[in-house]
Design an enzyme around this catalytic site. Sequence first.
Site, mmCIF file in Angstrom:
data_model
loop_
_atom_site.group_PDB
_atom_site.id
_atom_site.type_symbol
_atom_site.label_atom_id
_atom_site.label_comp_id
_atom_site.label_asym_id
_atom_site.label_seq_id
_atom_site.Cartn_x
_atom_site.Cartn_y
_atom_site.Cartn_z
ATOM 1 N N ASP A 41 -29.512 -11.607 -15.042
ATOM 2 C CA ASP A 41 -29.504 -11.102 -13.692
ATOM 3 C C ASP A 41 -30.836 -10.486 -13.512
ATOM 4 O OD1 ASP A 41 -27.075 -11.164 -12.328
ATOM 5 O OD2 ASP A 41 -26.264 -9.741 -13.486
ATOM 6 N N GLN A 83 -20.975 -7.622 -14.599
ATOM 7 C CA GLN A 83 -20.652 -7.558 -13.230
ATOM 8 C C GLN A 83 -20.689 -6.134 -12.627
ATOM 9 O OE1 GLN A 83 -20.678 -10.788 -11.623
ATOM 10 N NE2 GLN A 83 -20.174 -9.674 -9.689
ATOM 11 N N LYS A 129 -18.694 -18.198 -11.781
ATOM 12 C CA LYS A 129 -19.508 -18.319 -12.722
ATOM 13 C C LYS A 129 -19.430 -18.970 -14.080
ATOM 14 C CE LYS A 129 -22.003 -14.211 -10.884
ATOM 15 N NZ LYS A 129 -22.324 -13.035 -11.072
HETATM 16 N N1 GUN Z 1 -22.443 -7.930 -8.186
HETATM 17 C C1 GUN Z 1 -22.921 -8.447 -7.141
HETATM 18 N N2 GUN Z 1 -23.764 -9.393 -6.932
HETATM 19 C C2 GUN Z 1 -24.079 -9.291 -8.447
HETATM 20 C C3 GUN Z 1 -24.988 -10.030 -9.442
HETATM 21 O O1 GUN Z 1 -25.697 -10.970 -8.770
HETATM 22 N N3 GUN Z 1 -24.937 -9.877 -10.672
HETATM 23 C C4 GUN Z 1 -23.996 -8.923 -11.196
HETATM 24 N N4 GUN Z 1 -24.001 -8.667 -12.555
HETATM 25 N N5 GUN Z 1 -23.178 -8.067 -10.387
HETATM 26 C C5 GUN Z 1 -23.105 -8.442 -9.093
#
Ligand code: GUN
Length: 291
Positions: A119, A96, A52
């Site tokens: 998100d 995350q 990311k």
């Molecule tokens: N863990 C797995 N997928 C995601 C996501 O799209 N966002 C976040 N913050 N954590 C994750």
Amino acid sequence: MTVLDGKKTAQDLKEEIKTTVSEIKKSGQRPPHLAAILVGNDGASLTYVGSKVRSCEYVGFDSTLIRLDESTTEEILLDKIEELNQDDQLDGYIVQLPLPKNIDEEKILLAIDPKKDVDGFHPSNFGRMALEMDSFIPATPYGIMELLERYKIETSGKHCVVVGRSHIVGRPISILMSQKGPAGNATVTVAHSRTQNLTSLTKNADIIVMALGIPEYLTAEMIKEGATIIDVGITRVADENHPKGYVIKGDVAYDEVAAKAAAITPVPGGVGPMTIAMLLKNTLLAFQRKN
Ligand code: GUN
């Protein structure tokens, strides 16, 4: 058979975002800024967050990675979140998941300012999405919608079976695909671990979204000829022959299913790259809504 190339589509999206960012910079404004909080040292989470941050740099965003110790308390994390909520130079951020067990995930998600919740996990954004109001759509389902739209997969009036009811993928994609609009207007069935005779459902599906997390679960005999298959699975399976010691497997037995399907997303290179591109898109959106 069409391979729904998420890697290429995500790259196209990133180029579009990059162009917009260079225009923003030319106008004298600061670029969009995304932050990520990572608690602990989970291998998969480190990979995702690293990816990311690299993507932010690629499109010209500012990015901040905040790493907190595995032993971080809920209080420390909430303080950090409050700091990010107040930071005027920051447009969006993510925490995350998964979080260490001593931290209440629900409490954390509720503390995130919905305007910075790129998100789309805050109940305010999730509720607004379900009500077809402006919101942030969670990146994975948003990426699936974008992929279906760009490849002109007909969804209107089609029967879509979503396997999995997680808050991050299964539930939101089932809502989005049944709504009006592009990649929508489908008749959606949500299947899950308690579903009986799953094959009777998938055999009749025009589109199947696999978001179960069980490697190679969907086999050719479970699908109808000419179906569209979206594979959200990304499980690390131990493999001594691979330098990393594992390989990434989707929820679909790819070769046999691909031979019978009309369109399919590969793993890797399907839904995964789209998730990151849509997170960038949400961050750009957060920036634009603020300015
Ligand atoms: N863990 C797995 N997928 C995601 C996501 O799209 N966002 C976040 N913050 N954590 C994750």
